[in-house]
Design a protein around this motif. Structure first.
Motif, PDB file in Angstrom:
ATOM      1  N   MET A  28       0.840  -1.203   0.000  1.00 11.70           N
ATOM      2  CA  MET A  28       0.000   0.000   0.000  1.00 11.70           C
ATOM      3  C   MET A  28       0.876   1.255   0.000  1.00 11.70           C
ATOM      4  SD  MET A  28      -2.752   1.016   2.897  1.00 11.70           S
ATOM      5  CE  MET A  28      -1.569   1.795   3.962  1.00 11.70           C
ATOM      6  N   LEU A  29       1.920   1.242   0.845  1.00 10.33           N
ATOM      7  CA  LEU A  29       2.802   2.410   0.916  1.00 10.33           C
ATOM      8  C   LEU A  29       3.413   2.703  -0.446  1.00 10.33           C
ATOM      9  CD1 LEU A  29       4.832   1.996   4.220  1.00 10.33           C
ATOM     10  CD2 LEU A  29       2.898   3.459   3.745  1.00 10.33           C
ATOM     11  N   SER A  89      -6.643  25.271  -2.044  1.00 10.23           N
ATOM     12  CA  SER A  89      -5.232  25.655  -2.052  1.00 10.23           C
ATOM     13  C   SER A  89      -5.060  27.146  -1.778  1.00 10.23           C
ATOM     14  CB  SER A  89      -4.571  25.289  -3.382  1.00 10.23           C
ATOM     15  OG  SER A  89      -5.087  26.076  -4.412  1.00 10.23           O
ATOM     16  N   LEU A 127       9.044  20.976   1.694  1.00  6.05           N
ATOM     17  CA  LEU A 127       9.575  21.269   0.370  1.00  6.05           C
ATOM     18  C   LEU A 127       8.963  20.396  -0.717  1.00  6.05           C
ATOM     19  CD1 LEU A 127      11.582  23.085   1.780  1.00  6.05           C
ATOM     20  CD2 LEU A 127      13.284  22.247   0.198  1.00  6.05           C
ATOM     21  N   THR A 128       8.495  19.200  -0.325  1.00  6.52           N
ATOM     22  CA  THR A 128       7.941  18.336  -1.352  1.00  6.52           C
ATOM     23  C   THR A 128       6.469  18.608  -1.571  1.00  6.52           C
ATOM     24  OG1 THR A 128       9.436  16.703  -0.426  1.00  6.52           O
ATOM     25  CG2 THR A 128       7.967  15.957  -2.152  1.00  6.52           C
ATOM     26  N   PHE A 129       5.731  18.873  -0.493  1.00 11.86           N
ATOM     27  CA  PHE A 129       4.284  18.978  -0.633  1.00 11.86           C
ATOM     28  C   PHE A 129       3.703  20.300  -0.159  1.00 11.86           C
ATOM     29  CE2 PHE A 129       5.117  14.447  -0.279  1.00 11.86           C
ATOM     30  CZ  PHE A 129       4.465  13.986  -1.402  1.00 11.86           C
ATOM     31  N   TYR A 176       4.350  23.687   0.281  1.00 14.17           N
ATOM     32  CA  TYR A 176       5.003  24.976   0.101  1.00 14.17           C
ATOM     33  C   TYR A 176       4.173  26.080   0.759  1.00 14.17           C
ATOM     34  CZ  TYR A 176       1.439  25.888  -3.318  1.00 14.17           C
ATOM     35  OH  TYR A 176       0.222  26.086  -3.885  1.00 14.17           O
ATOM     36  N   GLN A 177       2.895  25.814   1.003  1.00  6.00           N
ATOM     37  CA  GLN A 177       2.030  26.828   1.617  1.00  6.00           C
ATOM     38  C   GLN A 177       2.458  27.163   3.037  1.00  6.00           C
ATOM     39  OE1 GLN A 177       0.911  23.862   0.412  1.00  6.00           O
ATOM     40  NE2 GLN A 177      -1.051  24.066  -0.618  1.00  6.00           N
ATOM     41  N   GLY A 233      -0.890  28.456  -3.338  1.00  4.21           N
ATOM     42  CA  GLY A 233      -0.953  28.390  -1.872  1.00  4.21           C
ATOM     43  C   GLY A 233      -0.261  29.531  -1.169  1.00  4.21           C
ATOM     44  N   SER A 269       1.397   5.639  -2.867  1.00  5.77           N
ATOM     45  CA  SER A 269       2.156   6.888  -2.820  1.00  5.77           C
ATOM     46  C   SER A 269       2.309   7.489  -4.202  1.00  5.77           C
ATOM     47  CB  SER A 269       3.538   6.638  -2.227  1.00  5.77           C
ATOM     48  OG  SER A 269       3.383   6.014  -0.993  1.00  5.77           O
ATOM     49  N   ILE A 288      14.141  28.770  -2.043  1.00  5.00           N
ATOM     50  CA  ILE A 288      14.123  28.552  -3.492  1.00  5.00           C
ATOM     51  C   ILE A 288      15.534  28.749  -4.037  1.00  5.00           C
ATOM     52  CG2 ILE A 288      13.292  29.447  -5.691  1.00  5.00           C
ATOM     53  CD1 ILE A 288      10.728  30.212  -4.313  1.00  5.00           C
ATOM     54  N   THR A 308      17.407  25.611  -5.911  1.00  7.03           N
ATOM     55  CA  THR A 308      17.483  25.515  -7.373  1.00  7.03           C
ATOM     56  C   THR A 308      18.807  24.922  -7.843  1.00  7.03           C
ATOM     57  OG1 THR A 308      17.929  27.860  -7.207  1.00  7.03           O
ATOM     58  CG2 THR A 308      15.858  27.240  -8.235  1.00  7.03           C
ATOM     59  N   VAL A 343       1.234  27.431  -8.739  1.00  5.39           N
ATOM     60  CA  VAL A 343       0.539  27.026  -7.521  1.00  5.39           C
ATOM     61  C   VAL A 343       0.103  28.287  -6.769  1.00  5.39           C
ATOM     62  CG1 VAL A 343       1.621  24.796  -7.227  1.00  5.39           C
ATOM     63  CG2 VAL A 343       2.732  26.834  -6.326  1.00  5.39           C
ATOM     64  N   TRP A 346       4.435  11.030   1.622  1.00  8.33           N
ATOM     65  CA  TRP A 346       3.094  11.516   1.959  1.00  8.33           C
ATOM     66  C   TRP A 346       3.082  12.906   2.579  1.00  8.33           C
ATOM     67  CZ3 TRP A 346       0.313   6.810   4.681  1.00  8.33           C
ATOM     68  CH2 TRP A 346       0.155   5.784   3.741  1.00  8.33           C
ATOM     69  N   PHE A 403      -0.055  10.258  -5.032  1.00  4.83           N
ATOM     70  CA  PHE A 403       0.003  11.507  -4.293  1.00  4.83           C
ATOM     71  C   PHE A 403       0.721  12.557  -5.124  1.00  4.83           C
ATOM     72  CE2 PHE A 403       0.336  13.792  -0.238  1.00  4.83           C
ATOM     73  CZ  PHE A 403      -0.895  13.435   0.262  1.00  4.83           C
ATOM     74  N   HIS A 404       0.126  13.725  -5.244  1.00  3.63           N
ATOM     75  CA  HIS A 404       0.687  14.741  -6.104  1.00  3.63           C
ATOM     76  C   HIS A 404       1.626  15.634  -5.310  1.00  3.63           C
ATOM     77  CE1 HIS A 404       0.497  16.616  -9.986  1.00  3.63           C
ATOM     78  NE2 HIS A 404       0.660  17.763  -9.373  1.00  3.63           N
ATOM     79  N   SER A 405       2.846  15.739  -5.773  1.00  2.00           N
ATOM     80  CA  SER A 405       3.804  16.531  -5.002  1.00  2.00           C
ATOM     81  C   SER A 405       4.049  17.888  -5.654  1.00  2.00           C
ATOM     82  CB  SER A 405       5.123  15.769  -4.873  1.00  2.00           C
ATOM     83  OG  SER A 405       5.815  15.814  -6.095  1.00  2.00           O
ATOM     84  N   ASN A 406       4.380  18.869  -4.827  1.00  2.37           N
ATOM     85  CA  ASN A 406       4.752  20.198  -5.306  1.00  2.37           C
ATOM     86  C   ASN A 406       6.134  20.515  -4.793  1.00  2.37           C
ATOM     87  OD1 ASN A 406       2.219  20.942  -6.485  1.00  2.37           O
ATOM     88  ND2 ASN A 406       1.416  21.096  -4.409  1.00  2.37           N
ATOM     89  N   VAL A 407       7.137  20.034  -5.462  1.00  2.00           N
ATOM     90  CA  VAL A 407       8.495  20.322  -4.991  1.00  2.00           C
ATOM     91  C   VAL A 407       8.755  21.817  -5.163  1.00  2.00           C
ATOM     92  CG1 VAL A 407      10.934  19.814  -5.247  1.00  2.00           C
ATOM     93  CG2 VAL A 407       9.258  18.024  -5.543  1.00  2.00           C
ATOM     94  N   LEU A 408       9.241  22.404  -4.124  1.00  2.00           N
ATOM     95  CA  LEU A 408       9.294  23.871  -4.021  1.00  2.00           C
ATOM     96  C   LEU A 408       9.870  24.549  -5.258  1.00  2.00           C
ATOM     97  CD1 LEU A 408       8.818  26.218  -2.026  1.00  2.00           C
ATOM     98  CD2 LEU A 408      11.190  25.970  -1.368  1.00  2.00           C
ATOM     99  N   GLU A 409      11.079  24.100  -5.666  1.00  9.51           N
ATOM    100  CA  GLU A 409      11.724  24.848  -6.750  1.00  9.51           C
ATOM    101  C   GLU A 409      11.196  24.420  -8.118  1.00  9.51           C
ATOM    102  OE1 GLU A 409      13.157  22.661  -4.877  1.00  9.51           O
ATOM    103  OE2 GLU A 409      14.188  21.193  -6.129  1.00  9.51           O
ATOM    104  N   ARG A 410      10.293  23.448  -8.159  1.00 14.40           N
ATOM    105  CA  ARG A 410       9.727  23.062  -9.445  1.00 14.40           C
ATOM    106  C   ARG A 410       8.291  23.520  -9.585  1.00 14.40           C
ATOM    107  NH1 ARG A 410      12.662  17.236  -9.353  1.00 14.40           N
ATOM    108  NH2 ARG A 410      14.653  18.208  -8.883  1.00 14.40           N
TER     109      ARG A 410
END
Lengths: 378, 500
Positions: free
Chosen positions: A14-15, A120, B301-303, B305-306, A92, A19, B317, B321, A90, B415, A22-29
């Motif tokens: 399951m892990l 968001s 950093l992965t999820f 950012y808010q 947020g 996983s 950032i 980078t 994004v 997660w 799950f949608h990720s938002n990597v900061l610099e991307r």
């Protein structure tokens, strides 16, 4: 295999498998938007300008990038935004949203609604209105402001805390919009040359901007509205009874101007008569005198008391003027309707009914000023 | 023996023959004939040679060869522990425990004298649990001297020391110690029943015994305290806990222990309650930092950012980078580097250790950032997390804390915050299920006992006078402050010293 092994293996599977969803938002991307402005261009077309954190500069300074796109709806415009950017947009970190005056006069509910529907977006972002196209404010290259989005947020935030701007978060706007007896107010932001400033308050009927109110009067609305209070206010009065306490008159004068520091105030609004719609408004203030235009002699007996009475008198007149301005524009920014609704049993107040009733309301204003310090040795 | 004796003219060669059959390849067995009718045998190295020569050999050589008999020898030599023994099998066993056997020609029974002197280290300061303030004495590997140190603190007949033997081959001697008046009998019974169940050749140290005593064999947390500090041991005894000494190990087991105990140092009690509390709080902040700091970095950093404040986001950032890896890989890389540094520092001889510091400081710190390998902020966070884990006074617990960070980082990368919460919950549930000698591991927190928690954490002045505020009955409160007030002041030097 025993049960425990099956369980633990299924947990691991399951892990690993889930996983992936799950949608990720990597900061610099991501392209992080910090402020958004909506302009009206032609019928049914919206121009969206978005301030984003820019590519990093070598000096490590905040930098920004402004992108403008057009769309039929605000959401559509945001989709178009992605076509111009290397990374997904994004929202947020958005803390400031502005609407052009023309758009605001048509009603901004559809855009506000989108904002509150999307989790968001934060609930605590500031809304504002501009008279000129927002693109001019956001896209202008300011010599002293590195990221105009963050600057505007700070500008509004500190004015709410210390000055005459009432709280104008998305949450407040929606709260006012849906309440029967109160209308929203938003600050108006303008650019003059290399500066941005808050110039006035925009008054609303539902989601439609109907007019504005100047800072001098907005102070009184803020006094009635918020927990946070303006730190200082200016009062200009006729010399009348105070003339005799003024020493060393160098030039003839008609008015005395004072700047007061607010040390704490309490306001109360009471419905006196529900048939005549009469309200008693009473503000009690503790103030310190920060500035006075003439050489006022505080040592003389009765001088301070005289100033207090004159201040009280003038301020209750100013307060009444501010409230009459609201009445004229049919926008109950203070929330007299809420007072009415909570005082009258079974009032069944609706927004439309209150809009008809509000212009007929009568106000008895009273301000009690308690001058705690004059700033001079008495 | 008499009949067999006849064949040999002197006792020494007879004994040599017989004992060589019982202890076949025992090269350190010495059989020394004084004269033809008296012989002495012992295992070299196990006996005190000074006593041997001054009290035994010198006396024996004085005796007349023809008139000698065991009774005469017994009366002449100046050793207290003497017993008669005729069975050579028994003699062989005793020789291995450091006894000297004196045999006389034509007599069935010989004499066994206990002059055992096993090689041991002198009593010195405790090295692993150092304190700045307070007694520095630490236990050593000798069981008898450890008990002696203990008795120097507690001079009370209530102090019970029960000997047990562990292991079929090594015959490890252990001593179960407790204050009979204060202890909850169920802990003693629990330990005894567990000891009976242990089937092993022998145990090398108390750390292994702890693993045998705990219910849950797979837990990564130490369920009982190991300490080499006498003052801590005495404090535990006065609190009504059970202490286990083992021959050959300077660490003693204290049980039952709770999770919080591992973050408290005896030193805290020596300070005023304010400073003590501050330092305890600091350790808990250190614990939180070392567990959550880097996982939160990965998650944010992965999820999320808010969550990042606008002032921080720009510099984040900027540094990020340049980094080619996703935050999860970046963090794992740096954390493992940190662990490598630590492990290398432990394994290397002390003189080379400084090199590790230079390698760690310059290469990892500076070059990694310049090479765009990691971000500056992460290096700071990893260093802080490592610093936080060093503050745990107990080494075993410190290692466990380091370990639980990794699943947390991993799940944070998969997660986000949800993953951190998930792992934290799993660990919390795991902790809730543990018991130490039958008492819940998270004791003052669950089951909740507010009074104990405040005494443990706040170090109220009362905690200085009475040790027994912490309960002995699992879950039940027993508070006999007045009873032991007297014995406290009489017996414990440590507590009275801090009141002055």
């Amino acid at each position: 295999m025993n049960k425990l092994q099956i369980k633990s293996i299924s947990v691991v599977i399951m892990l690993v498998l889930l996983s992936g969803c799950f949608h990720s938002n990597v900061l610099e991307r991501t392209s992080i938007s910090v402020a958004v402005g909506y302009d009206k261009i032609g019928e049914g077309k919206i121009q969206t300008s978005s301030v984003l954190y820019g590519a990093t500069s070598k000096e490590g300074k905040e930098s920004s990038q402004v992108i403008t796109v057009e769309g039929e709806t605000s959401k559509g415009a945001r989709l178009n935004l992605n076509q111009k950017l290397g990374y997904k947009v994004v929202s947020g970190q958005i803390r400031f949203i502005a609407y052009e005056g023309e758009l605001a006069r048509d009603g901004i509910l559809s855009i506000v609604d989108t904002l509150s529907r999307d989790p968001s977006y934060g609930d605590m972002m500031y809304l504002a209105v501009t008279e000129k196209p927002i693109r001019d404010i956001l896209a202008y290259k300011y010599p002293n402001i590195s990221n105009v989005g963050n600057y505007l947020t700070r500008l509004i935030a500190h004015n709410i805390e210390d000055s005459w701007v009432p709280s104008c978060t998305l949450h407040d706007f929606r709260n006012d919009f849906y309440s029967a007896g109160k209308e929203a107010v938003l600050p108006i932001v303008e650019r003059t040359n290399n500066e941005v400033n808050v110039t006035a308050l925009a008054l609303f009927q539902k989601d439609v901007m109907v007019g504005k109110i100047e800072p001098e009067q907005a102070v009184y609305i803020k006094l009635l509205l918020d927990r946070e209070q303006p730190e200082s206010l200016e009062v200009k009065m006729q010399k009348d009874g105070m003339a005799k306490y003024v020493k060393n008159v160098h030039h003839p004068f008609e008015t005395i101007k004072t700047a007061l520091g607010n040390l704490g105030s309490k306001s109360s609004i009471k419905l006196i008569s529900k048939d005549e719609l009469q309200f008693d408004i009473h503000i009690r203030m503790n103030v310190e005198l920060q500035e006075i235009s003439e050489d006022y002699d505080f040592t003389e007996k009765g001088a301070v008391q005289q100033l207090e009475t004159e201040l009280s008198k003038q301020m209750s007149i100013d307060l009444l003027n501010a409230l009459n301005q609201l009445k004229r524009l049919k926008s109950d920014a203070v929330g007299f309707g809420e007072v009415y609704r909570s005082s009258v049993r079974n009032s069944r107040l609706t927004k439309d009914r209150w809009q008809d009733m509000f212009p007929k309301a009568k106000f008895n204003t009273k301000v009690t000023v308690n001058l705690i310090r004059t700033g001079t040795i008495e | 023996m008499t009949t067999a004796n006849m064949a040999f003219s002197d006792i020494a060669s007879y004994l040599k023959l017989e004992l060589n059959q019982l202890l076949p390849n025992c090269s350190d067995l010495v059989v020394h004939g004084i004269n033809s009718s008296v012989a002495v045998c012992y295992v070299s190295g196990l006996v005190d040679t000074k006593v041997l020569s001054s009290s035994i050999l010198s006396v024996l050589t004085m005796l007349d060869e023809d008139e000698v008999n065991t009774e005469l020898i017994r009366q002449t030599i100046t050793i207290c522990e003497i017993e008669r023994e005729g069975n050579l099998d028994q003699v062989a066993l005793k020789l291995l425990q450091g006894h000297v056997y004196i045999a006389v020609l034509d007599e069935y029974e010989g004499l066994l004298c206990n002059i055992a002197n096993f090689p041991t280290r002198a009593i010195s300061a405790s090295e692993n649990e150092t304190v700045i303030f307070g007694p520095v004495l630490g236990f050593n590997e000798s069981l008898s001297s450890n008990i002696a140190i203990l008795r120097s603190y507690i001079k009370d007949p209530d102090l019970v020391t029960e000997p047990h033997m562990l292991g079929t081959k090594m015959e490890t001697r252990i001593q179960l110690t407790y204050m009979s008046e204060y202890v909850d009998q169920q802990y003693v019974d629990y330990v005894k029943s567990k000891l009976k169940q242990i089937k092993t050749d022998g145990l090398l140290g108390n750390a292994l015994l702890v693993q045998k005593l705990q219910n849950h064999p797979y837990t990564i947390f130490p369920l009982m305290t190991l300490t080499e500090r006498p003052d801590r041991t005495v404090q535990a005894l006065m609190e009504g806990k059970v202490v286990i000494f083992m021959e050959g190990d300077s660490h003693v087991i204290i049980g039952p222990s709770s999770f919080i105990d591992f973050f408290l140092s005896v030193e805290d009690r020596y300070m005023s309650w304010g400073t003590g509390l501050f330092i305890r709080m600091l350790r808990f902040i250190g614990l939180m930092m070392s567990v959550f700091l880097t996982p939160v970095y990965v998650a944010a950093l992965t999820f999320h950012y808010q969550m990042i404040p606008p002032a921080l986001i720009v510099s984040l950032i900027e540094t990020r980078t340049k980094v080619p890896f996703p935050p999860l890989i970046e963090t794992l890389l740096l954390e493992i580097t940190m662990e490598l540094l630590r492990e290398a520092g432990v394994r290397l001889p002390t003189k080379v250790c400084q090199t590790i510091g230079i390698v760690g400081g310059i290469v990892i710190g500076q070059a990694a950032v310049q090479a765009g390998f990691t971000s500056n902020i992460l290096i700071m966070l990893v260093a802080l997390a490592a610093l936080g884990s060093f503050t745990t006074p107990n080494y075993l617990m410190g290692t466990s804390i380091r370990l639980i960070r990794y699943p947390m980082i991993f799940m944070a990368g998969l997660w986000g915050i949800l993953g951190i919460v998930f792992v934290a919950m799993v660990i919390f549930i795991h902790l809730l299920r543990q018991t130490s000698l039958g008492r819940p591991y998270l004791f003052p927190i669950f089951p909740f006992r507010g009074k104990d928690l405040t005494v443990d954490m706040l170090l109220t002045p009362r905690a200085h006078y009475s040790y027994r505020v912490t309960p002995t009955k699992s879950g039940l409160k027993s508070n006999e402050t007045e009873n032991n007030q007297q014995s406290d002041t009489a017996s414990s030097n440590s507590s009275s010293s801090n009141e002055t």
